[in-house]
Design an enzyme around this catalytic site. Sequence first.
Site, PDB file in Angstrom:
ATOM      1  N   LEU A  80       0.807  -1.217   0.000  1.00 37.08           N
ATOM      2  CA  LEU A  80       0.000   0.000   0.000  1.00 37.08           C
ATOM      3  C   LEU A  80       0.842   1.270   0.000  1.00 37.08           C
ATOM      4  CD1 LEU A  80      -2.745  -1.293   2.430  1.00 37.08           C
ATOM      5  CD2 LEU A  80      -2.676  -1.436  -0.046  1.00 37.08           C
ATOM      6  N   CYS A  81       2.128   1.157  -0.249  1.00 35.02           N
ATOM      7  CA  CYS A  81       2.991   2.333  -0.364  1.00 35.02           C
ATOM      8  C   CYS A  81       2.786   3.017  -1.714  1.00 35.02           C
ATOM      9  CB  CYS A  81       4.467   1.924  -0.258  1.00 35.02           C
ATOM     10  SG  CYS A  81       5.079   1.927   1.426  1.00 35.02           S
ATOM     11  N   HIS A  82       2.864   4.343  -1.696  1.00 41.57           N
ATOM     12  CA  HIS A  82       2.756   5.127  -2.920  1.00 41.57           C
ATOM     13  C   HIS A  82       4.118   5.191  -3.626  1.00 41.57           C
ATOM     14  CE1 HIS A  82      -0.641   6.500  -0.515  1.00 41.57           C
ATOM     15  NE2 HIS A  82      -1.204   6.898  -1.633  1.00 41.57           N
ATOM     16  N   MET A 100       9.003   4.375   5.041  1.00 42.06           N
ATOM     17  CA  MET A 100       9.135   3.007   4.541  1.00 42.06           C
ATOM     18  C   MET A 100      10.351   2.870   3.631  1.00 42.06           C
ATOM     19  SD  MET A 100       6.871   1.699   6.298  1.00 42.06           S
ATOM     20  CE  MET A 100       7.497   0.087   5.829  1.00 42.06           C
ATOM     21  N   GLU A 101      10.676   3.941   2.909  1.00 44.14           N
ATOM     22  CA  GLU A 101      11.851   3.903   2.034  1.00 44.14           C
ATOM     23  C   GLU A 101      13.122   3.780   2.877  1.00 44.14           C
ATOM     24  OE1 GLU A 101       9.148   5.624   1.497  1.00 44.14           O
ATOM     25  OE2 GLU A 101       8.607   4.957  -0.526  1.00 44.14           O
ATOM     26  N   ASP A 141      23.707 -12.160   3.538  1.00 41.13           N
ATOM     27  CA  ASP A 141      23.969 -13.011   2.367  1.00 41.13           C
ATOM     28  C   ASP A 141      25.463 -13.166   2.108  1.00 41.13           C
ATOM     29  OD1 ASP A 141      23.355 -14.451  -0.071  1.00 41.13           O
ATOM     30  OD2 ASP A 141      23.968 -12.651  -1.140  1.00 41.13           O
TER      31      ASP A 141
END
Lengths: 161, 161, 161, 161, 161, 161
Positions: free
Chosen positions: A76-78, A114-115, A129
């Site tokens: 739901l992020c723009h 969020m970014e 990793d």
Amino acid sequence: MMSTLTHLGSNGEANMVDVGSKAETERTAIAEGLVLMRPETLSIIMEGNAKKGDVIATARIAGIMAAKKTHELIPLCHPLLLNKVSVEIEADPALPGLRVTGLARVSGKTGVEMEALTAVSVACLTVYDMAKAVDRSMTITSVRLVEKSGGKSGDFRAGDQ
Amino acid sequence: MMSTLTHLGSNGEANMVDVGSKAETERTAIAEGLVLMRPETLSIIMEGNAKKGDVIATARIAGIMAAKKTHELIPLCHPLLLNKVSVEIEADPALPGLRVTGLARVSGKTGVEMEALTAVSVACLTVYDMAKAVDRSMTITSVRLVEKSGGKSGDFRAGDQ
Amino acid sequence: MMSTLTHLGSNGEANMVDVGSKAETERTAIAEGLVLMRPETLSIIMEGNAKKGDVIATARIAGIMAAKKTHELIPLCHPLLLNKVSVEIEADPALPGLRVTGLARVSGKTGVEMEALTAVSVACLTVYDMAKAVDRSMTITSVRLVEKSGGKSGDFRAGDQ
Amino acid sequence: MMSTLTHLGSNGEANMVDVGSKAETERTAIAEGLVLMRPETLSIIMEGNAKKGDVIATARIAGIMAAKKTHELIPLCHPLLLNKVSVEIEADPALPGLRVTGLARVSGKTGVEMEALTAVSVACLTVYDMAKAVDRSMTITSVRLVEKSGGKSGDFRAGDQ
Amino acid sequence: MMSTLTHLGSNGEANMVDVGSKAETERTAIAEGLVLMRPETLSIIMEGNAKKGDVIATARIAGIMAAKKTHELIPLCHPLLLNKVSVEIEADPALPGLRVTGLARVSGKTGVEMEALTAVSVACLTVYDMAKAVDRSMTITSVRLVEKSGGKSGDFRAGDQ
Amino acid sequence: MMSTLTHLGSNGEANMVDVGSKAETERTAIAEGLVLMRPETLSIIMEGNAKKGDVIATARIAGIMAAKKTHELIPLCHPLLLNKVSVEIEADPALPGLRVTGLARVSGKTGVEMEALTAVSVACLTVYDMAKAVDRSMTITSVRLVEKSGGKSGDFRAGDQ
């Protein structure tokens, strides 16, 4: 508590919030996370880094690139026109491990928490990793928003609440 | 310590490991992570969940879809034909918060630790995104490999070492 | 000349070739390209590289990641489970410029020429991006297949024909 | 020489430049590249093109679509709201080969050189892919910025310097 | 009715089916869809096509490329090594409109119905996009699986049931 | 008829329209589509939905995420900063089947019809994927633009013409 989950519609189904009426302001967010590891693992990474910088450099680039994919990963992020993303990674022998900091900045209608958090998470995963052949017990921890500024909901600084 | 960082070439530059000579075996990995939050935040999410399930459902789907993007996010990961990805999310009032478990399975030449860890990380980030309007101080923590099986490096179970 | 363009159907429309009946063999391709630049530009990149390695490291990682996206970029390429991708970048003061070499390897039904060429092209573009502030007249040149092995069409080595 | 590599931080690590304070202006960039090939290969492509247009049409579309992916391919490129991308491909029997021209335009805070160059590179790679069954010795060459306008660094025209 | 929704776990939550124990067989699926439009719209597209073929060619390529993205679009689809994708588009003045057929083929553990259906859907959407300036009332209709073969669930042919 | 296919250049080749001179206005588009199925299939989906909501929830999220990928799927679509995407899915026993509605909104230079249509198409495809184990004869039909507002070409409402 009056707060509501802004992504949920009146019937509870998930939806993108309409940001059309929000002001376009400069918004910055800084997030942080840690990769805990054995001291020998940290030494191997940092010695590698001293010579070639590649575990750290690869993780930084992966974090920056992931920030640009945030709206593809988080349903739901723009989409956003990011002005800047940066990722810093420092060794902290006291953990022992790496401290990853991510910054995202936009001139836009919605925040960039969020970014910043995505940049940090993917940088941490990339460290895992690249070093997992020597240490599968590394743990990614304390991934959180450190501060944000800009936007209607006001500034935030971790620990202020 | 004889261990080496298998992604680094002889001069230290980052490289994908050549998995051409590895055996194609069934490999499974399980990872876990936590989203710590205020008790009220957990209540809001779970009541929403009781009614519509959407924070949890959205985060689960985001995690599954992210596992399929692991090789796009982590620079030196190999593309894989995943046989299965699943993500489970449970409320744990003792944290308080959510416990996210991700499983990835493949019949392939390289392990799926990163796929399981990526699923968990992105599911946790999605929880953060959907609940951040009520709680910006949530923390994603203890993201780690719980166990893996298959492959030359042998089985791994967290805490065994 | 009996050769036909295998991607074109009987009416000339573009199509993926059906590789279902091809043998799964180990296939390797090596491609090369050059970024020509002013001698001062090369010095700036290499001194930066001497200190931090980041132009070169970033371009290498971008090339590796791009190889994994080849089938998304080239319309009729098949998705592949790459066993290995590597990118090497060397300064050549005689050009003056950088020499970029990319290797891709797969155990599969179709060749990896495009993956090696895509890795080289995107690594070259990344060099351009990172140094364009000092030199917009850089040129990417001589991007070509150096050799390939494996597969029905036989081995190829540039210059042999 | 005072020029600096704007993507590198004060310690040399790679970073996206902060474009937040740049003016939003109309910016255009035109890039060019060549695919050199045997005269018979050019004939096969162009005859196919005369009938169905598909090698050329496919390469043009691949180039346009790739321009929109530039920020996913080039680690430190900003996402952009492209106003226009176009790709033209012409046969030039004198090479012999194809001349590929790409144009990108944006109303934004940062230039579109990389978008134009990426469009050209991927269109060239697509030509290679579609014709490689008849000619593996094709070479992609002279990929360069022809001109750009808009933005603080001023206009650029290849050969003016 | 004993059938169950195989993507749902025992508690109803969505999950990828584990295909690890399925046999790797050659599987083919063919899907079809229609784009209904005004007769003038069809004429414009086909005259354009007669001259340059570009609406049809663009839609075909978009469909082929979309098939390769199926697992990114459909949350619980498995990634697949497609052997072949093809898309055919024919004018049908009786509709009036275009008939789009998509074929996908794999040697794998799971079917390719979704790849064929996704190719058809995106080819239809591309037709809409390219012709919407002359006809916003076009309708995409009758998108369905025509036949599939291979795999445990047996062959399917539309209308047989 | 004076209308022209705006994506085609003067020679008929496909191109992105230059939207640089278009006004940035608020634009909304609503699209709709149906998934026709057997009544038993609808019951299974809705009972699953009554308990967990997951077929419907998964399809809604897939549609929202797909809208953000429209410019990657449709070759000549512009990237857009979507303000909002929503997808609603309702059972309609009279069909019998599901009615899917998608809304997209942007403050931008070009319309969002394709984003709304893509959201609907991918939500329908996801329903097919999740229920295909019980019903391979489902059909996706009547995918069309219901209305749009904003932009130079004026408002549109299906059935008004």
